[in-house]
Design a protein around this motif. Structure first.
Motif, PDB file in Angstrom:
ATOM      1  N   PRO A 177       0.800  -1.238   0.000  1.00  0.00           N
ATOM      2  CA  PRO A 177       0.000   0.000   0.000  1.00  0.00           C
ATOM      3  C   PRO A 177       0.826   1.279   0.000  1.00  0.00           C
ATOM      4  CG  PRO A 177      -0.931  -1.604   1.533  1.00  0.00           C
ATOM      5  CD  PRO A 177       0.374  -2.161   1.070  1.00  0.00           C
ATOM      6  N   LEU A 178       2.039   1.246   0.558  1.00  0.00           N
ATOM      7  CA  LEU A 178       2.865   2.456   0.597  1.00  0.00           C
ATOM      8  C   LEU A 178       3.236   2.939  -0.806  1.00  0.00           C
ATOM      9  CD1 LEU A 178       5.362   1.931   3.576  1.00  0.00           C
ATOM     10  CD2 LEU A 178       3.194   3.178   3.541  1.00  0.00           C
ATOM     11  N   GLN A 179       3.163   2.052  -1.793  1.00  0.00           N
ATOM     12  CA  GLN A 179       3.488   2.466  -3.165  1.00  0.00           C
ATOM     13  C   GLN A 179       2.458   3.451  -3.722  1.00  0.00           C
ATOM     14  OE1 GLN A 179       3.814  -1.403  -5.088  1.00  0.00           O
ATOM     15  NE2 GLN A 179       6.053  -1.320  -5.005  1.00  0.00           N
ATOM     16  N   LEU A 180       1.316   3.606  -3.025  1.00  0.00           N
ATOM     17  CA  LEU A 180       0.301   4.572  -3.453  1.00  0.00           C
ATOM     18  C   LEU A 180       0.712   6.005  -3.117  1.00  0.00           C
ATOM     19  CD1 LEU A 180      -2.849   2.591  -2.275  1.00  0.00           C
ATOM     20  CD2 LEU A 180      -2.255   3.105  -4.655  1.00  0.00           C
ATOM     21  N   ILE A 181       1.720   6.159  -2.268  1.00  0.00           N
ATOM     22  CA  ILE A 181       2.174   7.501  -1.885  1.00  0.00           C
ATOM     23  C   ILE A 181       2.954   8.118  -3.050  1.00  0.00           C
ATOM     24  CG2 ILE A 181       3.633   8.797  -0.286  1.00  0.00           C
ATOM     25  CD1 ILE A 181       3.044   6.616   1.799  1.00  0.00           C
ATOM     26  N   MET A 201      -6.612   2.831 -11.722  1.00  0.00           N
ATOM     27  CA  MET A 201      -7.672   3.089 -10.757  1.00  0.00           C
ATOM     28  C   MET A 201      -7.365   4.346  -9.933  1.00  0.00           C
ATOM     29  SD  MET A 201      -9.963   0.786 -11.223  1.00  0.00           S
ATOM     30  CE  MET A 201     -10.949   1.061  -9.754  1.00  0.00           C
ATOM     31  N   PHE A 202      -6.107   4.497  -9.548  1.00  0.00           N
ATOM     32  CA  PHE A 202      -5.694   5.671  -8.765  1.00  0.00           C
ATOM     33  C   PHE A 202      -5.968   6.953  -9.549  1.00  0.00           C
ATOM     34  CE2 PHE A 202      -2.587   8.888  -7.612  1.00  0.00           C
ATOM     35  CZ  PHE A 202      -2.678   8.920  -6.235  1.00  0.00           C
ATOM     36  N   ASN A 203      -5.554   6.973 -10.816  1.00  0.00           N
ATOM     37  CA  ASN A 203      -5.726   8.177 -11.634  1.00  0.00           C
ATOM     38  C   ASN A 203      -7.198   8.494 -11.870  1.00  0.00           C
ATOM     39  OD1 ASN A 203      -2.976   8.720 -11.880  1.00  0.00           O
ATOM     40  ND2 ASN A 203      -2.753   7.345 -13.647  1.00  0.00           N
ATOM     41  N   GLU A 204      -8.010   7.444 -12.090  1.00  0.00           N
ATOM     42  CA  GLU A 204      -9.439   7.658 -12.301  1.00  0.00           C
ATOM     43  C   GLU A 204     -10.089   8.253 -11.054  1.00  0.00           C
ATOM     44  OE1 GLU A 204     -11.512   7.004 -15.164  1.00  0.00           O
ATOM     45  OE2 GLU A 204      -9.480   7.176 -15.996  1.00  0.00           O
ATOM     46  N   VAL A 227      -9.431   3.333  -0.378  1.00  0.00           N
ATOM     47  CA  VAL A 227      -8.490   2.202  -0.365  1.00  0.00           C
ATOM     48  C   VAL A 227      -8.792   1.299   0.825  1.00  0.00           C
ATOM     49  CG1 VAL A 227      -6.071   1.518  -0.072  1.00  0.00           C
ATOM     50  CG2 VAL A 227      -6.658   3.440  -1.574  1.00  0.00           C
ATOM     51  N   VAL A 228      -8.839   0.004   0.572  1.00  0.00           N
ATOM     52  CA  VAL A 228      -9.000  -0.994   1.634  1.00  0.00           C
ATOM     53  C   VAL A 228      -7.701  -1.787   1.724  1.00  0.00           C
ATOM     54  CG1 VAL A 228     -10.305  -2.971   2.487  1.00  0.00           C
ATOM     55  CG2 VAL A 228     -11.458  -1.181   1.183  1.00  0.00           C
TER      56      VAL A 228
END
Length: 686
Positions: A166-170, A209-212, A228-229
């Motif tokens: 999940p940290l890669q979402l930062i 999904m992040f960009n959308e 985010v779950v």
């Protein structure tokens, strides 16, 4: 007797619902940050996780070997040693050192680990242990790791297909700031303080999904994170989570999409583009193995086209599926291969890039007899083999032959192959120190990389157990016959000269077995404790007088006489003490007795293996004629002799592990030797 309900209740009582809930934990991204702050190890790289998993089982020193340690993990303690690796301490240390180097990010994390060795040398077993170990470790609190998914409008969750951190979402520009917060109070110079680092990007689908969602939230990153779950994941090879396995097929059927995933053509019509990540199946072995481990079986049989994927995955930690975006991965790549395939790699100039990115670890056959015996004892013991007794030395003889096929002929003048095997097994030999033995090993660098595999011996043990159904025993001769018979059809023996060499070694092993059982029967006959104690006392009285230049009192006449040289030499010659070394041996015995006396201890001949052997052989020579062992090969045995033979047989059963049939067989075999007048000494120089 338990019924079905009681069995179900018993199983239910053993299941831990709390543990289940921990393994299936779900929470928010914010809660995950709290978890990372509390235990940063949940963000470990694949190499760090593998290294920590191995070390969690502990280590212990190798007896008699300075600097060598064993990792309990490779003993397979969880499965009661079912897949335990015997011997191979040095190769396993080399492997774990690579894991440690990679865990510390010294460069090994960008290499392919190549286990190289002959067929049946435990390469696959090592890989299997690592995969199973990771599965178990991921279910423990110490080995916990987490991935994430996206809340959908219909209430479902679209999970990240590659189980990314999940940290890669930062965002990249905020990562250092977040890491500083998470690492506050920890010292980067201390190996015990794990420091959080964020590397790599989420997979193309999660990026999409992040960009959308970022667009829908008008660029508000915190609102995106609310969707985010985070969940805990556990590795499973069967469920294809964190553990990948790839085995090359024939060239016509090889397809790189098996490694990197493929476009789902049925979804192209739905999403309108081949490059839409929603129309891609992230089901290649590299995708599956993200954050865990991928095993390449016979890796060097891969088509050259596959090697580009392998090189990118190891060096850059990226894979490039065809017609699709580059994808970051974090996985341990471990392959294994045999000697012919490796030689082909060395001679193929197109493979130079792979050679440069490979860490080769030799996994040879075992060359220590005691470790080879354990391999067979693991599968052939009283628990596994029912209704049949495996006679003493049967597995030892099979192991002895296998080890001898793996050793190079000694360059040292006068040293036999058997003596070399015994030296490797920790036995002593006059004129050889520990340093000399190490030098022998250094001179024979390829030992263990050739010879007979344990698999062949195991097959022949199994066959011997079945073929000799008429007997309640499996004895060494039955096994040796199977081993020799199988050589005619052994597909891995390159030529007739090698086949003849292996047959000659069977003859050598038969001679060794003959010496072993002769000595065993001799010891059983001479197992009269009182007689041995008297003989030892008489010998020591004479040795003491001899070394102190005194005379010995005759117990019968009361007169003082010179020490009985003939009696002393009759014992010393049994263990090959030459005339020129008798003084040294006698002083050695007296010094040993003196040292014990200073510690307040009393000398016992059983504490000195060589002296005990000499006394037993001397007593045997004195008593064998009274037992008339040779009468066993005749049809007529008088009652007195039979009684003495029964006593010897009982000792063989009680002290050496024989049963009635095998004890009778070995006595008759040794009797036939004496009947032929074979008086060869049953002693080895080792």
């Amino acid at each position: 007797m338990e019924n079905g309900r009681s069995i179900l209740n018993q199983i239910s009582g053993q299941l831990n619902s709390e543990s289940f809930q921990q393994e299936h934990w779900q929470g928010t991204f914010e809660e995950y940050l709290d978890l990372v702050r509390e235990d940063p190890k949940v963000t470990r790289t694949a190499f760090q996780r593998v290294y920590d998993m191995i070390m969690s089982y502990g280590t212990y020193p190798v007896e008699g070997k300075k600097g060598l340690i064993r990792y309990r993990f490779f003993d397979d303690p969880v499965n009661d040693g079912r897949d335990g690796i015997f011997g191979l301490s040095k190769p396993l240390m080399e492997l774990v050192n690579v894991f440690k180097s990679a865990a510390l990010k010294y460069g090994s994390e960008r290499r392919v680990l190549l286990l190289h060795g002959p067929v049946g040398s435990s390469k696959s077993t090592i890989a299997r242990l690592l995969k199973q170990g990771l599965e178990r470790y991921s279910r423990t609190e110490e080995g916990a790791l987490y991935s994430f998914g996206w809340k959908e409008e219909d209430g479902s969750i679209l999970w990240d297909p590659m189980n990314g951190d999940p940290l890669q979402l930062i965002p990249l520009e905020n990562r250092q700031e977040v890491c500083d917060h998470l690492n506050a109070g920890r010292d980067a110079s201390k190996e015990s303080d794990y420091i959080v680092e964020i590397a790599g990007e989420v997979c193309p689908l999660s990026r999409f999904m992040f960009n959308e969602k970022l667009k829908a939230a008008n660029g508000d990153w915190t609102k995106v994170m609310e969707q985010v779950v985070v969940k805990r994941i556990t590795f499973s090879e069967q469920d294809r989570i964190g553990i990948g396995t790839f085995q090359p097929k024939d060239e016509k059927n090889q397809d790189s999409t098996e490694l990197t995933g493929d476009i789902n053509y049925r979804k192209i019509a739905q999403y309108g583009s081949e490059s839409d990540p929603r129309a891609f199946n992230f089901d290649g072995e590299f995708n599956v193995a993200n954050r865990g481990l991928i095993e390449f079986i016979e890796v060097l049989k891969l088509d050259v086209a596959f090697l580009y994927d392998l090189l990118g995955a190891s060096q850059e930690h990226k894979i490039k599926p065809k017609k699709f975006a580059q994808t970051d991965i974090d996985t341990v790549i471990i392959g294994h291969t045999n000697e012919p395939e490796y030689r082909r790699l060395q001679s193929n100039e197109f493979m130079e890039a792979l050679r440069d990115r490979t860490v080769k670890i030799d996994v040879p056959y075992v060359t220590k007899l005691s470790e080879e015996i354990k391999i067979y004892e693991k599968d052939y013991n009283s628990k596994r083999v029912r209704g049949k007794h495996i006679a003493p030395h049967t597995l030892e003889i099979g192991a002895m032959w296998a080890v001898l096929t793996r050793l190079e002929t000694p360059k040292h003048h006068g040293l036999t192959l058997v003596q070399k095997m015994n030296l490797y097994n920790g036995k002593s030999l006059s004129g050889f120190t520990t340093e000399n033995v190490e030098q022998l090993r250094k001179e024979a660098k390829s030992e263990g990389l050739f010879g007979i595999s344990p698999r062949y011996v195991q097959d022949k043990i199994s066959n011997a157990l079945v073929v000799n159904s008429h007997s309640s025993n499996l004895n060494p001769f039955m096994l040796l016959n199977e081993l020799e018979e199988g050589l005619k059809h052994h597909s891995l023996i390159a030529n007739d000269d090698l086949r003849d060499h292996y047959r000659q070694l069977i003859t050598v092993v038969k001679e060794e077995y003959t010496d072993i059982v002769k000595n065993e029967v001799q010891r059983a006959i001479a197992a009269d404790e009182e007689a041995l104690t008297r003989l030892c006392g008489n010998y020591l009285d004479n040795v003491k007088a001899y070394t102190q230049k005194e005379r010995v009192k005759n117990k019968f006449t009361g007169e003082y006489e010179e020490p009985d040289e003939r009696q002393m030499r009759s014992i010393e010659e049994r263990i090959d003490i030459p005339e020129t070394r008798k003084d040294d041996f006698r002083r050695e015995i007296m010094n040993y007795i003196g040292a014990l006396s200073m510690d307040g201890k009393t000398f016992d001949y059983k504490t000195n293996e060589r002296l005990q052997k000499a006394l037993e052989m001397k007593l045997f020579e004195d008593q064998k004629d009274t037992i008339k062992l040779t009468s066993l090969v005749s049809n007529v045995v008088d009652a007195e002799t039979q009684e003495k033979i029964d006593i010897v047989k009982a000792r063989l059963i009680r002290n050496y592990g024989y049963d009635e049939e095998s004890a009778t067989d070995v006595l008759q075999y040794v009797a036939s030797i004496f009947a032929r007048g074979d008086t060869k000494k049953g002693s080895d120089a080792a």
